[in-house]
Design a protein around this motif. Structure first.
Motif, mmCIF file in Angstrom:
data_model
loop_
_atom_site.group_PDB
_atom_site.id
_atom_site.type_symbol
_atom_site.label_atom_id
_atom_site.label_comp_id
_atom_site.label_asym_id
_atom_site.label_seq_id
_atom_site.Cartn_x
_atom_site.Cartn_y
_atom_site.Cartn_z
ATOM 1 N N GLU A 43 5.835 14.551 -46.274
ATOM 2 C CA GLU A 43 4.431 14.760 -46.635
ATOM 3 C C GLU A 43 3.772 13.443 -47.027
ATOM 4 N N VAL A 72 0.574 11.560 -45.137
ATOM 5 C CA VAL A 72 -0.626 11.140 -45.864
ATOM 6 C C VAL A 72 -0.819 9.639 -45.726
ATOM 7 N N ASN A 99 -2.340 8.860 -42.414
ATOM 8 C CA ASN A 99 -3.764 9.202 -42.431
ATOM 9 C C ASN A 99 -4.570 8.166 -43.216
ATOM 10 N N VAL A 148 -8.189 10.963 -51.419
ATOM 11 C CA VAL A 148 -7.700 11.507 -50.149
ATOM 12 C C VAL A 148 -6.225 11.876 -50.276
ATOM 13 N N ALA A 149 -5.446 10.985 -50.871
ATOM 14 C CA ALA A 149 -4.010 11.226 -51.026
ATOM 15 C C ALA A 149 -3.751 12.484 -51.848
ATOM 16 N N THR A 207 -5.746 15.083 -52.379
ATOM 17 C CA THR A 207 -6.189 16.271 -51.642
ATOM 18 C C THR A 207 -5.213 16.633 -50.526
ATOM 19 N N GLN A 208 -4.810 15.637 -49.758
ATOM 20 C CA GLN A 208 -3.910 15.914 -48.637
ATOM 21 C C GLN A 208 -2.525 16.330 -49.111
ATOM 22 N N GLN A 259 -1.778 17.863 -51.893
ATOM 23 C CA GLN A 259 -1.884 19.241 -52.382
ATOM 24 C C GLN A 259 -1.902 20.222 -51.217
ATOM 25 N N SER A 260 -2.630 19.903 -50.178
ATOM 26 C CA SER A 260 -2.695 20.783 -49.008
ATOM 27 C C SER A 260 -1.334 20.923 -48.342
ATOM 28 N N LEU A 261 -0.655 19.812 -48.157
ATOM 29 C CA LEU A 261 0.649 19.846 -47.500
ATOM 30 C C LEU A 261 1.705 20.560 -48.333
#
Length: 87
Positions: free
Chosen positions: A32, A36, A39, A64-65, A67-68, A70-72
């Motif tokens: 993960e 990130v 990205n 960004v890190a 948010t991403q 947490q999503s992953l």
């Protein structure tokens, strides 16, 4: 700079905190974190092109890190799809 935005420390700080580990901070990153990081490299390039100051880029990339990540982490289906693609 990307290491600071994602991991909260520089590569040098990580090496000093982990003298017993071989490699570097990215060698010990999760899948993960590596996604990130990839990205963030693209986003950072865009921010550099827009002449955004480094301190502002770090702040934006950190958001960004978070948010991403947490999503992953929160979506187990994404993690399963990632594992399937690497098998």
């Amino acid at each position: 700079m990307l290491n600071v935005a994602l991991f909260g420390m520089t590569a040098k700080q990580w090496r000093e905190a982990n003298p017993d580990k071989k490699g570097n901070i990215r060698d010990h990153a999760t899948i993960e974190q590596l996604i990130v990081l990839s990205n963030m490299e693209g986003i950072n390039a865009l921010l550099v092109r827009e002449e955004i100051h480094q301190s502002e880029r770090v702040a934006q990339l950190n958001k960004v890190a978070i948010t991403q990540m947490q999503s992953l982490i929160n979506d187990s289906n994404i993690t399963k799809k990632i594992e399937i693609n690497f098998i």
